[in-house]
Design a protein around this motif. Sequence first.
Motif, PDB file in Angstrom:
ATOM      1  N   HIS A  54       0.826  -1.210   0.000  1.00  0.00           N
ATOM      2  CA  HIS A  54       0.000   0.000   0.000  1.00  0.00           C
ATOM      3  C   HIS A  54       0.858   1.256   0.000  1.00  0.00           C
ATOM      4  CE1 HIS A  54      -3.383  -2.628   0.573  1.00  0.00           C
ATOM      5  NE2 HIS A  54      -2.785  -3.152   1.640  1.00  0.00           N
ATOM      6  N   LEU A  55       1.756   1.337  -0.979  1.00  0.00           N
ATOM      7  CA  LEU A  55       2.670   2.464  -1.085  1.00  0.00           C
ATOM      8  C   LEU A  55       1.925   3.729  -1.497  1.00  0.00           C
ATOM      9  CD1 LEU A  55       5.520   0.677  -3.055  1.00  0.00           C
ATOM     10  CD2 LEU A  55       5.415   1.110  -0.597  1.00  0.00           C
ATOM     11  N   GLN A  56       2.456   4.864  -1.058  1.00  0.00           N
ATOM     12  CA  GLN A  56       1.955   6.147  -1.529  1.00  0.00           C
ATOM     13  C   GLN A  56       2.319   6.273  -3.013  1.00  0.00           C
ATOM     14  OE1 GLN A  56       0.143   8.302   0.368  1.00  0.00           O
ATOM     15  NE2 GLN A  56       0.229   6.612   1.826  1.00  0.00           N
ATOM     16  N   PRO A  57       1.540   7.021  -3.788  1.00  0.00           N
ATOM     17  CA  PRO A  57       1.853   7.163  -5.220  1.00  0.00           C
ATOM     18  C   PRO A  57       3.281   7.655  -5.482  1.00  0.00           C
ATOM     19  CG  PRO A  57      -0.323   8.043  -4.767  1.00  0.00           C
ATOM     20  CD  PRO A  57       0.283   7.700  -3.436  1.00  0.00           C
ATOM     21  N   GLU A  58       3.768   8.577  -4.647  1.00  0.00           N
ATOM     22  CA  GLU A  58       5.126   9.089  -4.831  1.00  0.00           C
ATOM     23  C   GLU A  58       6.166   7.987  -4.597  1.00  0.00           C
ATOM     24  OE1 GLU A  58       3.054  10.491  -2.370  1.00  0.00           O
ATOM     25  OE2 GLU A  58       2.190  11.919  -3.760  1.00  0.00           O
ATOM     26  N   GLU A  59       5.907   7.127  -3.612  1.00  0.00           N
ATOM     27  CA  GLU A  59       6.828   6.026  -3.335  1.00  0.00           C
ATOM     28  C   GLU A  59       6.871   5.057  -4.507  1.00  0.00           C
ATOM     29  OE1 GLU A  59       6.634   5.458   1.483  1.00  0.00           O
ATOM     30  OE2 GLU A  59       4.982   4.625   0.301  1.00  0.00           O
ATOM     31  N   PHE A 156      27.014  -6.694  -9.089  1.00  0.00           N
ATOM     32  CA  PHE A 156      25.819  -6.597  -8.279  1.00  0.00           C
ATOM     33  C   PHE A 156      25.683  -5.187  -7.734  1.00  0.00           C
ATOM     34  CE2 PHE A 156      28.960  -8.441  -5.415  1.00  0.00           C
ATOM     35  CZ  PHE A 156      28.831  -7.709  -4.252  1.00  0.00           C
ATOM     36  N   LEU A 157      24.462  -4.718  -7.799  1.00  0.00           N
ATOM     37  CA  LEU A 157      24.083  -3.396  -7.327  1.00  0.00           C
ATOM     38  C   LEU A 157      22.985  -3.624  -6.304  1.00  0.00           C
ATOM     39  CD1 LEU A 157      24.328  -0.285  -7.788  1.00  0.00           C
ATOM     40  CD2 LEU A 157      22.384  -0.535  -9.339  1.00  0.00           C
ATOM     41  N   ILE A 158      23.199  -3.109  -5.102  1.00  0.00           N
ATOM     42  CA  ILE A 158      22.213  -3.259  -4.033  1.00  0.00           C
ATOM     43  C   ILE A 158      21.951  -1.872  -3.466  1.00  0.00           C
ATOM     44  CG2 ILE A 158      21.727  -4.304  -1.788  1.00  0.00           C
ATOM     45  CD1 ILE A 158      23.706  -6.537  -2.570  1.00  0.00           C
ATOM     46  N   PHE A 159      20.687  -1.553  -3.275  1.00  0.00           N
ATOM     47  CA  PHE A 159      20.338  -0.275  -2.667  1.00  0.00           C
ATOM     48  C   PHE A 159      19.002  -0.407  -1.959  1.00  0.00           C
ATOM     49  CE2 PHE A 159      19.175  -0.278  -7.128  1.00  0.00           C
ATOM     50  CZ  PHE A 159      17.842   0.088  -7.117  1.00  0.00           C
ATOM     51  N   ARG A 160      18.721   0.592  -1.140  1.00  0.00           N
ATOM     52  CA  ARG A 160      17.506   0.588  -0.325  1.00  0.00           C
ATOM     53  C   ARG A 160      16.650   1.780  -0.731  1.00  0.00           C
ATOM     54  NH1 ARG A 160      16.288   3.191   4.441  1.00  0.00           N
ATOM     55  NH2 ARG A 160      18.413   3.997   4.611  1.00  0.00           N
ATOM     56  N   MET A 161      15.346   1.535  -0.777  1.00  0.00           N
ATOM     57  CA  MET A 161      14.374   2.600  -0.964  1.00  0.00           C
ATOM     58  C   MET A 161      13.647   2.740   0.377  1.00  0.00           C
ATOM     59  SD  MET A 161      14.711   3.462  -4.223  1.00  0.00           S
ATOM     60  CE  MET A 161      13.255   4.439  -4.543  1.00  0.00           C
ATOM     61  N   ALA A 162      13.709   3.910   0.976  1.00  0.00           N
ATOM     62  CA  ALA A 162      13.119   4.134   2.298  1.00  0.00           C
ATOM     63  C   ALA A 162      11.615   4.361   2.169  1.00  0.00           C
ATOM     64  CB  ALA A 162      13.801   5.304   2.991  1.00  0.00           C
ATOM     65  N   ILE A 163      10.921   3.322   1.745  1.00  0.00           N
ATOM     66  CA  ILE A 163       9.463   3.383   1.527  1.00  0.00           C
ATOM     67  C   ILE A 163       8.820   2.185   2.188  1.00  0.00           C
ATOM     68  CG2 ILE A 163       9.525   4.705  -0.612  1.00  0.00           C
ATOM     69  CD1 ILE A 163       9.119   0.995  -0.628  1.00  0.00           C
ATOM     70  N   GLY A 164       7.520   2.273   2.420  1.00  0.00           N
ATOM     71  CA  GLY A 164       6.776   1.145   2.952  1.00  0.00           C
ATOM     72  C   GLY A 164       7.420   0.562   4.188  1.00  0.00           C
ATOM     73  N   ARG A 165       8.026   1.444   4.998  1.00  0.00           N
ATOM     74  CA  ARG A 165       8.776   0.972   6.165  1.00  0.00           C
ATOM     75  C   ARG A 165       7.833   0.462   7.221  1.00  0.00           C
ATOM     76  NH1 ARG A 165      13.609   5.195   6.702  1.00  0.00           N
ATOM     77  NH2 ARG A 165      12.624   5.538   8.694  1.00  0.00           N
TER      78      ARG A 165
END
Length: 166
Positions: A54-59, A156-165
């Motif tokens: 249930h992410l926000q549209p911007e996320e 390999f590329l790993i990253f974090r998106m600070a969403i839906g926390r």
Amino acid sequence: MGPLMPHDLGSSGATSSPPVTAAGGVLSRTAFRATFENVRLAIERAMTTLEPLHLQPEEASSIELVLAEALNNVVEHAYAPGDEGHIKLVLRHGRAGLLIEIRDNGRPMPNGRAPLGDNPKDYARADDLPEGGFGWFLIRELARDLVYDRENGENFLIFRMAIGRR
């Protein structure tokens, strides 16, 4: 690339495993041939997988943009024209947000690290803007804890998106 992989069996060129709901668990693992069409399909599947968050549209827009930039870069730059390349995409969700892992066995990134990208604000006139480079700027603006490495012929590329926390 070796033995037949699961993505070689499907007509769309991409397969996914079902979501795991445990905290910090894998939401999806996808492997596909490195083509722009398959990137589009993989992003569509990733966004569908993320619907239960249930992410926000911007996320959701930020995730879609970062995935498109990163995955299309693999297709465009990691493999020589005509080479049959493959991409693996893993999405995990936990308390810190969404962890995205992208792997390929194409060429390494220049100088062994992910580019910084060009900030469009650094150019006085639109005519001065260079071709490309803004994708990495966007990725770095939207993603957190970005790590690139190469091991045993695999990027390999790993990253974090600070969403839906959680």
